[in-house]
Design a protein around this motif. Structure first.
Motif, PDB file in Angstrom:
ATOM      1  N   ARG A 760     -18.385 -23.673 -36.725  1.00 31.12           N
ATOM      2  CA  ARG A 760     -18.801 -22.270 -36.620  1.00 31.12           C
ATOM      3  C   ARG A 760     -17.869 -21.618 -35.608  1.00 31.12           C
ATOM      4  NH1 ARG A 760     -23.294 -25.415 -37.339  1.00 31.12           N
ATOM      5  NH2 ARG A 760     -24.749 -24.760 -39.002  1.00 31.12           N
ATOM      6  N   MET A 761     -16.887 -20.918 -36.119  1.00 27.72           N
ATOM      7  CA  MET A 761     -15.798 -20.399 -35.304  1.00 27.72           C
ATOM      8  C   MET A 761     -15.922 -18.888 -35.141  1.00 27.72           C
ATOM      9  SD  MET A 761     -14.082 -23.183 -34.733  1.00 27.72           S
ATOM     10  CE  MET A 761     -12.555 -22.526 -34.069  1.00 27.72           C
ATOM     11  N   GLU A 762     -15.792 -18.439 -33.902  1.00 29.45           N
ATOM     12  CA  GLU A 762     -15.703 -17.005 -33.628  1.00 29.45           C
ATOM     13  C   GLU A 762     -14.288 -16.505 -33.882  1.00 29.45           C
ATOM     14  OE1 GLU A 762     -17.129 -16.344 -29.712  1.00 29.45           O
ATOM     15  OE2 GLU A 762     -19.059 -17.354 -30.052  1.00 29.45           O
ATOM     16  N   THR A 763     -13.325 -17.385 -33.759  1.00 31.01           N
ATOM     17  CA  THR A 763     -11.930 -17.096 -34.098  1.00 31.01           C
ATOM     18  C   THR A 763     -11.382 -18.303 -34.850  1.00 31.01           C
ATOM     19  OG1 THR A 763     -11.021 -18.080 -32.078  1.00 31.01           O
ATOM     20  CG2 THR A 763     -11.657 -15.738 -31.985  1.00 31.01           C
ATOM     21  N   SER A 764     -10.310 -18.112 -35.564  1.00 30.06           N
ATOM     22  CA  SER A 764      -9.652 -19.277 -36.158  1.00 30.06           C
ATOM     23  C   SER A 764      -9.105 -20.157 -35.040  1.00 30.06           C
ATOM     24  CB  SER A 764      -8.519 -18.832 -37.080  1.00 30.06           C
ATOM     25  OG  SER A 764      -7.555 -18.093 -36.364  1.00 30.06           O
ATOM     26  N   GLY A 765      -9.051 -21.435 -35.296  1.00 31.22           N
ATOM     27  CA  GLY A 765      -8.606 -22.340 -34.248  1.00 31.22           C
ATOM     28  C   GLY A 765      -8.478 -23.761 -34.740  1.00 31.22           C
ATOM     29  N   LEU A 766      -8.378 -24.670 -33.787  1.00 29.90           N
ATOM     30  CA  LEU A 766      -8.178 -26.096 -34.071  1.00 29.90           C
ATOM     31  C   LEU A 766      -9.468 -26.853 -33.812  1.00 29.90           C
ATOM     32  CD1 LEU A 766      -6.075 -28.398 -34.718  1.00 29.90           C
ATOM     33  CD2 LEU A 766      -5.814 -28.620 -32.240  1.00 29.90           C
ATOM     34  N   MET A 767      -9.936 -27.569 -34.818  1.00 33.31           N
ATOM     35  CA  MET A 767     -11.073 -28.476 -34.646  1.00 33.31           C
ATOM     36  C   MET A 767     -10.525 -29.894 -34.472  1.00 33.31           C
ATOM     37  SD  MET A 767     -13.176 -30.973 -35.973  1.00 33.31           S
ATOM     38  CE  MET A 767     -12.799 -30.988 -37.697  1.00 33.31           C
ATOM     39  N   VAL A 768     -10.916 -30.547 -33.402  1.00 30.56           N
ATOM     40  CA  VAL A 768     -10.423 -31.885 -33.083  1.00 30.56           C
ATOM     41  C   VAL A 768     -11.534 -32.893 -33.318  1.00 30.56           C
ATOM     42  CG1 VAL A 768      -9.478 -33.382 -31.293  1.00 30.56           C
ATOM     43  CG2 VAL A 768      -8.803 -30.981 -31.387  1.00 30.56           C
ATOM     44  N   LEU A 769     -11.199 -33.970 -34.029  1.00 33.00           N
ATOM     45  CA  LEU A 769     -12.105 -35.113 -34.200  1.00 33.00           C
ATOM     46  C   LEU A 769     -11.543 -36.261 -33.384  1.00 33.00           C
ATOM     47  CD1 LEU A 769     -14.611 -36.193 -35.727  1.00 33.00           C
ATOM     48  CD2 LEU A 769     -13.047 -37.040 -37.482  1.00 33.00           C
TER      49      LEU A 769
END
Length: 872
Positions: A760-769
C-alpha cells in the motif's frame, strides 16, 4: 573305433550369427550360456550380503535404537540442555554431526514438500532462504524415507545400499571378470564392508560408491558389445551415480570409469579393424555417459547454478585445498584403519582432520590386499585385466600418498573442485576385484612356484612395523599426552584416560600384526603342498570377511529414540513465525528447521557467498568461522537495552531477526519472551518485517562500496536501500533516485517456492523482501512481470506503483526447467534406442533364418528323397 565327425556349419549360418551380442572379431556363433547363478546360490548370495547389516544394526532393525548419532545433540551448545548419562551411549560422534544437523533435517524437509505436492527447489529456513540444490533428493536410496517419513527406515536404507553394492560386485565378478561363483561371492561380501562403507555409513558418499560395480559392469559390456543395449545400461547407471549422493564423489567414480574404459578398450580383442572398433566403442561410451548426464540434468543444472554462487566453490576454484595430500605416512592407515587412532571416544587421532576424511576410508583388509589381490597376477591370461585394476587402485590412492604427476593431474581446473581424499573408495573396489581374481587362483588348488613366496615380503614388513609400533607408540600418544596434561592443555581428564588411549593403540597394532601373520602364512601355504588343500579356500574366505566385519562392529553409533529432537518449550510458541531467529551459542544451523523457524545462518556445503559476506559484517569475532560451514555456528554481538529488550546489528535488523534464542539463564535486566527446556528467547523490536519499504534509494559503484556502507554502525535499513549501478535493471529505479518514498508492505501468504506480498504505497517506490536474491525467482506486480533487483548486496526488491498492489514471487529456475526438458528428451531417446536395438535384433535374426532356409533349398540334392524314404 573312429570318432564321429561333426557336420560342418553352413557358411550362411555363420553370417547369421553376426549381429548384436556376437563377437565380430571371430564371427563365431555365441555359445549357449550356462545359468550364472542357481536358486540355492542366489539365496546364499543374498544372505552373505545382507547378514552383516543385520548383525551390525540389529537394535535399529527391531526399533530399540535409531541409526543416528543423536548424542551430537547432547554436546555443549548444540541442542539438549540436560541428558541422563544412560542416554548417551556413544560419545565421539561429533565428526558424524552432518547426519543429525543436515541430512535428517533435509530428509524431513523433502518429505514434507513432496507430501504437500511440491518439488523441493527452495529452502526458506537457512541463509535467509537458499536454493535446495546440494542435497541428493532424487536418490533412489532416499525414497523409503519419503514413503514412510520416519528415521526408523534408516537401517533398511543401509541394507539397500549394501545389497546394491554387494550384488553389483557379484555380477561384475561373474560377467566382467569372468570368475566363478565362490570368488564373486567373497567379493560381494567384502565390498560393502570396506572402510569407506563402514566409516561413511549414513552419508550420501556411500550411495554413490554402491553403484561403482554396476558402472564398471556397464562399461565392460559396452566395450565387449558396443552395438547393443549395453550403452543404454551405461546411461542409466551414470544417471544413478550422478543423482544418488555427493556430486564430487560421483565425479570421481566417473573419472575412474573413464580410466577403466580406456584400459578395457585397449586390452580387448579388436579383430581385423582395431581403429574402427575403437572408434565405435568410444562413440558408444561417450553416448552412454552423455545421455546419463542428460537424465540427471534436473539435479545437475540447478546444482551448478547454485554452486557458482558459493563461497566454498570460489575458494576451491582459486586453488584452496581443504585436505591436502599426506604422503607415505598415509600408507599404514590404508592397511590398518586405526594405525593413527580414531575419532571416537577413548582414542586420539594423530593426522589432521578426522578418520572419515583420512586414508582409513580406503581400508579393504590386510589379508585381502596383501595376499588375495597379488594372486590375481598368477594367471598369465588375466594379468592385463589385473594391471588395469591395479592402475585404478593406485589412482585412487594417489592423492593421499602424494604421488607425483597424479596429484598435479587432480589439481587441474574442474578436478580441483573435488575432495580427492575420498577417492580411496575406488581403490578399495579395485582391491576387492583383484581379490576375486586371486581367490579364483586359490580355488584351482595349484601349488605355486617358490619365487611367489616373495609376495610375503609386504605383509612381513608391515607386521614388523606393527610389532615395533607396539613398543614405540607414535607421539604425542607415546609420552607427550601426559606432559600436556600436566601443563594443563590436554583434552583428557585423567591419567587413566591417557592409558586407555595408549592401550587402544597397542591393541590396534597387535591386531595388525596378527593379520599380517595370517597373510604371510597364506603365502607359505600356496607355495607348499598345502596349497592344494580343499580347506584352504574356505579358511581364506572366512578370514577375509571376518577381518572386515570385525572392524565394522561398533563403529556406527545407534542412539536412544528418546533423544530424537525432543521438544524445546521456549521454541514451540515461535513455530512457523514469518520473522527470523538467531541462536547464540546454541542450535547450530539447520536445527531451526525442527521448529520451522527461519534463520540467517545455514549449512549446506555451498555457503552462498553474498549472504556470507553480508553476515561477516556483524560477526562476533570471539566466535571464529568454521572452515566447512562459515555460518553454521555464527554469532553476532547482542546487547540488552535499558527496557530489557535486545538490540542487534542493523544488518540483522534488515534481515528480520526478531527473536534471539539463548541457552541458560537470562541476565537480570533481560525480559524473556518465552522460557523452558533450558532456553529463553528475547525480542529485538528494531527488526524490520521481512517485507518493508525503505524511504529512499541510493546507488553504489560496486559491491565493495555497498558492503562498506552496510557495515557502517550508522546504517539505517529503514531509511535507505543500496543498489549497485552495475545492476542490469538499474534503469528502472532512475526515476526514484533522490525522492522520498512512503508506503508499507505485508506478506499475505507463502510457501517454500512462492511469496505473495501486498503493498500500500502513497508514492511509487521500492518494496524490499529480506530474502536471498537468486536468478531463479520471477516477480509479477498486479499480474505483470517485473524485474527483481539485488538490493543491499544480497536480498531482493521490486519497484511497485502508487496504491494497493499484489506482488508475487515464484521460484522457477530456468536451470530446472531446462534440466527437466533434457531429461525427458534423454528418456525418450533411450526408449527409442532400446526399442530400435531390440527390433533390429529380432528382424535381423528372422531375416537370416529365412535366408538360410532359402539357401539350403537351392543346394542340389538337398530336397531329393533319401534311401530310407525311397524304400518306403
Amino acid at each position: 573305433m573312429c570318432a564321429r565327425r561333426r557336420p560342418k556349419t553352413p557358411q550362411v549360418m555363420l553370417s547369421a550369427s553376426i549381429g548384436p551380442g556376437t563377437d565380430r572379431s571371430t564371427g563365431s556363433f555365441p555359445r549357449p550360456r550356462r545359468r550364472m547363478t542357481t536358486l540355492p546360490q542366489a539365496i546364499l548370495l543374498v544372505l552373505v550380503v545382507v547378514a552383516p547389516v543385520f548383525v551390525l544394526f540389529a537394535p535399529s532393525f527391531i526399533g530399540q535404537k535409531l541409526l543416528l548419532p543423536l548424542d551430537v545433540l547432547a554436546l555443549d551448545g548444540v541442542y539438549l540442555s540436560e541428558v541422563p548419562p544412560d542416554r548417551v551411549a556413544w560419545w565421539g560422534s561429533s565428526v558424524l554431526a552432518d547426519q543429525v544437523l543436515e541430512y535428517e533435517m533435509n530428509r524431513r524437509f523433502v518429505t514434507d514438500e513432496l507430501r504437500a505436492g511440491r518439488v523441493p527447489l527452495w529452502n526458506p529456513y537457512g541463509y535467509c532462504g537458499a536454493p535446495f540444490a546440494n542435497f541428493h533428493k532424487y536418490s533412489p536410496f532416499m525414497w523409503p524415507y519419503y514413503l514412510f517419513g520416519t528415521p526408523r527406515v534408516l537401517p533398511w536404507i543401509q541394507l539397500l545400499v549394501a545389497f546394491t553394492a554387494g550384488i553389483g560386485t557379484y555380477v561384475y565378478g561373474r560377467r566382467g571378470l569372468g570368475v566363478g561363483y565362490y570368488p564373486a561371492l567373497v567379493a560381494a561380501a567384502a565390498f560393502p564392508l570396506v572402510g569407506f562403507f563402514v566409516l561413511w555409513r549414513g552419508f550420501s558418499l556411500t550411495y554413490v560408491a554402491a553403484w561403482l560395480p554396476w558402472l564398471f559392469l556397464a562399461i565392460d559390456a559396452t566395450v565387449r558389445r558396443p552395438v547393443g543395449l549395453a550403452p543404454v545400461g551405461l546411461a542409466v547407471v551414470t544417471a544413478l551415480v550422478l543423482v544418488s549422493g555427493q556430486i564430487d564423489v560421483a565425479g570421481q567414480a566417473l573419472l575412474a570409469s573413464g580410466v577403466y574404459a580406456v584400459g578395457c578398450s585397449l586390452l580387448k580383442e579388436r579383430g581385423k579393424r582395431p581403429v574402427r572398433r575403437l572408434a565405435t566403442v568410444g562413440l558408444m561410451l561417450t553416448a552412454g555417459w552423455g545421455v546419463g548426464f542428460l537424465l540427471s540434468a534436473p539435479y545437475l543444472l540447478p546444482l551448478a547454478d547454485y554452486a557458482r554462487t558459493g563461497a566454498r566453490f570460489q575458494e576451491r576454484a582459486a586453488g584452496s585445498e581443504e585436505r591436502p595430500p599426506i604422503g607415505l605416512p598415509a600408507l599404514p592407515a590404508l592397511l590398518l584403519p586405526d594405525a593413527y587412532g580414531t575419532s571416537r571416544e577413548g582414542s586420539f587421532y594423530l593426522l589432521d582432520g578426522n578418520q572419515l576424511e583420512g586414508p582409513a576410508a580406503g581400508y579393504a583388509g590386510v589379508v585381502l590386499v596383501l595376499f588375495l589381490a597379488p594372486l590375481a597376477f598368477v594367471v598369465r591370461e588375466r594379468r592385463k585385466t589385473a594391471a588395469v585394476l591395479l592402475a585404478i587402485g593406485i589412482l585412487g590412492l594417489s592423492w593421499d600418498l602424494d604421488v607425483p604427476g597424479a596429484v598435479q593431474l587432480l589439481r587441474l581446473p574442474v578436478l580441483n573442485l573435488m575432495s580427492h581424499n575420498r577417492f580411496v573408495f575406488v581403490s578399495a573396489f579395485a582391491w576387492v576385484a583383484l581379490a576375486a581374481l586371486g581367490f579364483e587362483q586359490v580355488l584351482r588348488r595349484e601349488r605355486l612356484r617358490l619365487p611367489w613366496l616373495l609376495g610375503a615380503v609386504a605383509p612381513f614388513t608391515f607386521g614388523v612395523w606393527c610389532l615395533h609400533s607396539m613398543g614405540h607408540l607414535p607421539e604425542p600418544v607415546g609420552s607427550k599426552l601426559g606432559t600436556t596434561l600436566v601443563n594443563g592443555r590436554a583434552l583428557f581428564g585423567s591419567v587413566d584416560s591417557i592409558r586407555s588411549i595408549q592401550e587402544s593403540y597397542v591393541v590396534a597394532y597387535a591386531r595388525g600384526a596378527l593379520l599380517c601373520l595370517a597373510a604371510v602364512a597364506g603365502w607359505v601355504l600356496v607355495v607348499s603342498r598345502f596349497g592344494t588343500s580343499r580347506w584352504l579356500p574356505t579358511v581364506l574366505a572366512v578370514t577375509t570377511v571376518a577381518e572386515l566385519l570385525g572392524f565394522a562392529i561398533g563403529v556406527t553409533p545407534q542412539s536412544d529414540p528418546a533423544m530424537y529432537y525432543p521438544e524445546i518449550e521456549a521454541l514451540t510458541p515461535l513455530r512457523g513465525t514469518p520473522d527470523r531467529v538467531l541462536g547464540l551459542g546454541c542450535l547450530p544451523a539447520n536445527l531451526n528447521e525442527r521448529f520451522r523457524l527461519r534463520e540467517v545462518r545455514g549449512y549446506d556445503g555451498v555457503d552462498p557467498a553474498r549472504m556470507i559476506e553480508l553476515l561477516e559484517l556483524c560477526r562476533d569475532v570471539r566466535v571464529p568461522a568454521e572452515r566447512y560451514g562459515r555460518v553454521q555456528v555464527y554469532s553476532s554481538p547482542v546487547r540488552v537495552d535499558s527496557v530489557g529488550t535486545l538490540a542487534c546489528s542493523p544488518v540483522l535488523d534488515m534481515l528480520a531477526v526478531r527473536h534471539i534464542v539463548v541457552r541458560g539463564e537470562p541476565p537480570a535486566k533481560a525480559k524473556p519472551v518465552t522460557r523452558g527446556s533450558g532456553y529463553w528467547t528475547g525480542l529485538n523490536p528494531r527488526a524490520l518485517p521481512r517485507a518493508f519499504v525503505p524511504e529512499r534509494i541510493e546507488t553504489t559503484k560496486d559491491d565493495a562500496e555497498t558492503l562498506r556502507r552496510l557495515g557502517d554502525p550508522g546504517f539505517d535499513p529503514r531509511g535507505v536501500a543500496f543498489i549497485t549501478t552495475k545492476s542490469d535493471w538499474s534503469g528502472c529505479v532512475d526515476a526514484l533516485l533522490g525522492k522520498r518514498v512512503s508506503g508499507r508492505a505485508e506478506i499475505e501468504s507463502e510457501d517454500s517456492g512462492a511469496v505473495t506480498v501486498i503493498t500500500r504505497m502513497e508514492t511509487s517506490g521500492l518494496m524490499v523482501l529480506g530474502d536471498l536474491f537468486d536468478d531463479g525467482w520471477k516477480a509479477t506486480v498486479n499480474g505483470q512481470p517485473m524485474p527483481i533487483l539485488r538490493v543491499n548486496h544480497a536480498i531482493r526488491g521490486v519497484v511497485v506503483p502508487e496504491g494497493r498492489s499484489t506482488v508475487r514471487f515464484d521460484y522457477r529456475p530456468s536451470s530446472f526447467v531446462i534440466g527437466v526438458g533434457l531429461a525427458i528428451a534423454a528418456a525418450v531417446a533411450l526408449i527409442l534406442w532400446s526399442a530400435g536395438i531390440a527390433g533390429w535384433r529380432v528382424g535381423h535374426r528372422l531375416f537370416e533364418i529365412l535366408r538360410a532356409h532359402a539357401s539350403a533349398a537351392e543346394v542340389p540334392g538337398q530336397n531329393e528323397p533319401g534311401p530310407a524314404t525311397a524304400a518306403r
